[in-house]
Write an enzyme that holds these catalytic residues in place. Structure first.
Site: not given
Ligand code: IDP
Ligand code: MG
Length: 180
Positions: A56, A96, A104, A132, A138, A149, A162
């Site tokens: 990212k 997304y 967010f 993963r 996350t 991460r 990601h």
């Molecule tokens: P992931 O990337 O682990 O699959 P997702 O829930 O799909 O997680 O969320 C996508 C991306 O959105 C995350 O990687 C992160 O960058 C961002 N994100 C997720 N939850 C939040 C939050 O609560 N606040 C701010 N950004 C978030």
């Molecule tokens: Mg995701």
């Protein structure tokens, strides 16, 4: 008898070719416990799975690309495709889409379009699950020690990497960004 000769010859040839084909598409291994031979499909047929990965904008900006690529290779992934791109707002919103409407979402789109990223197709047995695992949870604050991460992320959405979460999303994400 003479008139059946070509038919017999053709039959023998067919059997030889198909036996050889079957032999080539399988491998024989010796079971260590029973010491008996076992016939299995070769590794490349059983194993390869692909996933979609992004380094990212925060990790690219912080010059962590090389370290992350090294972790990918050390973990046994093959990098099948790799490109440096910058997301457009439309690409980020489509990528997304499942998060549209969440508080967010706008910040996430802004972050993902803020600078260049490295997109990759990674291949390995269990690539989706293993990638993963290597990137970690996350939220970098909750990610296991030694994960990408935890090492390179700061505060969500800035979590360095990601990874697709299922075969369907891997396919969708690869199609969206490598065949754009
Ligand atoms: P992931 O990337 O682990 O699959 P997702 O829930 O799909 O997680 O969320 C996508 C991306 O959105 C995350 O990687 C992160 O960058 C961002 N994100 C997720 N939850 C939040 C939050 O609560 N606040 C701010 N950004 C978030
Ligand atoms: Mg995701």
């Amino acid at each position: 008898m003479k008139k059946y000769f070509p038919t017999i010859l053709a039959l023998v040839l067919c059997v030889c070719i198909s036996t050889n084909f079957a032999r080539q598409s399988k491998v024989i291994t010796i079971d260590k416990k029973t010491e008996k031979a076992a016939v299995t499909a070769p590794k490349e047929i059983i194993s390869a799975q692909q996933t979609f990965a992004i380094i990212k904008p925060d990790a690219v900006e912080a010059k962590n690309t090389g370290k992350i690529i090294d972790m990918i290779l050390q973990d046994g992934f093959e990098i099948k495709k790799m490109e440096k791109i910058q997301f457009t707002a439309d690409q980020a919103k489509t990528f997304y889409a499942e998060h549209k409407g969440k508080p967010f979402f706008d910040g996430l789109v802004e972050f993902m379009t803020s600078g260049p990223v490295i997109i990759m197709v990674l291949e390995k047995e269990n690539a989706i699950k293993d990638w993963r695992k290597l990137i970690g949870a996350t939220n970098p604050a909750k990610a296991d020690k030694g994960t990408i991460r935890q090492l390179f992320g700061t505060k969500i959405p800035k979590n360095a990497a990601h990874g697709s979460d299922a075969p369907e999303s891997a396919k969708r994400e690869i199609d969206l960004l490598f065949f754009r």
